[in-house]
Design a protein around this motif. Structure first.
Motif, PDB file in Angstrom:
ATOM      1  N   VAL A  55       1.298 -84.032  55.637  1.00 47.73           N
ATOM      2  CA  VAL A  55       1.405 -85.028  56.699  1.00 47.73           C
ATOM      3  C   VAL A  55       0.263 -86.029  56.547  1.00 47.73           C
ATOM      4  N   PHE A  56       0.585 -87.327  56.665  1.00 52.91           N
ATOM      5  CA  PHE A  56      -0.409 -88.393  56.597  1.00 52.91           C
ATOM      6  C   PHE A  56      -0.278 -89.297  57.816  1.00 52.91           C
ATOM      7  N   ARG A  57      -1.399 -89.808  58.284  1.00 53.56           N
ATOM      8  CA  ARG A  57      -1.377 -90.819  59.344  1.00 53.56           C
ATOM      9  C   ARG A  57      -0.887 -92.129  58.730  1.00 53.56           C
ATOM     10  N   TRP A  58       0.019 -92.801  59.401  1.00 51.38           N
ATOM     11  CA  TRP A  58       0.687 -93.998  58.890  1.00 51.38           C
ATOM     12  C   TRP A  58       0.232 -95.190  59.715  1.00 51.38           C
ATOM     13  N   SER A  59      -0.290 -96.215  59.043  1.00 44.37           N
ATOM     14  CA  SER A  59      -0.753 -97.399  59.755  1.00 44.37           C
ATOM     15  C   SER A  59      -0.347 -98.653  58.992  1.00 44.37           C
ATOM     16  N   GLN A  60      -0.426 -99.778  59.691  1.00 47.92           N
ATOM     17  CA  GLN A  60      -0.134-101.086  59.108  1.00 47.92           C
ATOM     18  C   GLN A  60      -1.234-102.046  59.533  1.00 47.92           C
ATOM     19  N   ALA A  61      -1.775-102.780  58.567  1.00 39.39           N
ATOM     20  CA  ALA A  61      -2.815-103.762  58.844  1.00 39.39           C
ATOM     21  C   ALA A  61      -2.665-104.922  57.871  1.00 39.39           C
TER      22      ALA A  61
END
Length: 246
Positions: free
Chosen positions: A60-66
């Motif tokens: 499991v990975f934390r998913w982000s957008q920047a």
């Protein structure tokens, strides 16, 4: 980890000339996990439709957008149990996805569950390239008070390509599919009928059109159409200004 690197490098199989390529039949259901507090856990089911046992790794990975780009970072807030398994042919295997973090969820947390088939050197055969499978499953843990998606769209031109930006001011992701663009002169570009991607809550995401946009207007506005929503429902109908390239 950048999401652009998630796809396994299967093109290497071409280097083997006449070698035969075989892919295992690893299936994962459901295709999306969505848990609303006070819930903190869910499950997925893995199935091996192949003829031999298959070893898999589950992370499991934390998913982000920047700045229009997606990234995956290691996390200890959500875990998969077990983190690996050997799947027997024709058998189902249940994996639990659990949010172990104790802090309250403010709006919506986004994760990616990666299910990777692992190589087995003992089954390698001369003249055969075995294509390994990776499934990337969106996982969301949300507050009941989350706000719906609220997206501002813009379009820019860069080196003859059209770039679509979605700035989501809401706290809930927007799933974008069947996206198409049309300018005032009637020129149209389609991203195809399938999934384009997600605009996560409180984030900005960008996609580059798959075809050239040299004929598109360099100023004014462009009409955007598609399908959106938390699932597959809802129509996207918006007008976006043409802005300077990001």
């Amino acid at each position: 980890m950048n999401l652009a690197r998630l796809t396994l490098a299967l093109m290497g199989a071409l280097l083997f000339g006449g070698a035969q390529a075989h892919a295992e039949s690893l299936q994962v259901q459901p295709a999306l996990v969505d848990v609303v507090a006070p819930g903190a856990a869910s499950t997925i089911t893995l199935r091996n439709d192949g003829q031999t046992p298959s070893n898999v790794q589950i992370r499991v990975f934390r998913w982000s957008q920047a700045d229009g780009q997606e990234s995956l970072l290691p996390t200890q807030d959500v875990v998969a149990s077990p983190p690996g398994a050997t799947l027997q042919p024709g058998a189902d295997y249940v994996v639990r996805i659990v949010r172990v973090a104790k802090r309250p969820i403010a709006s919506e947390e986004a994760y990616r569950l990666l299910v990777d088939e692992l190589p087995d050197a003992s089954r390698a055969k001369t003249g055969t390239v075995r294509l390994l499978v990776r499934h990337s499953i969106p996982v969301f843990f949300s507050s009941p008070e989350r706000t719906p998606p609220a997206v501002d769209w813009t379009v820019s031109k860069q080196d003859g390509r059209l770039i679509v930006s979605a700035h989501n001011k809401g706290s809930t992701r927007l799933r974008v599919s069947a996206l198409s663009l049309r300018d005032a002169g009637g020129h149209k570009i389609s991203f195809g009928g399938g999934l384009v991607g997600y605009a996560l809550g409180q984030s900005t995401m960008r996609w580059t059109a798959p075809a050239g946009g040299r004929k598109f207007a360099a100023k004014g506005s462009i009409s955007i159409a598609g399908q959106g929503g938390q699932g597959n429902d809802g129509a996207i109908e918006a007008t976006a200004p043409v802005v300077a390239a990001p």
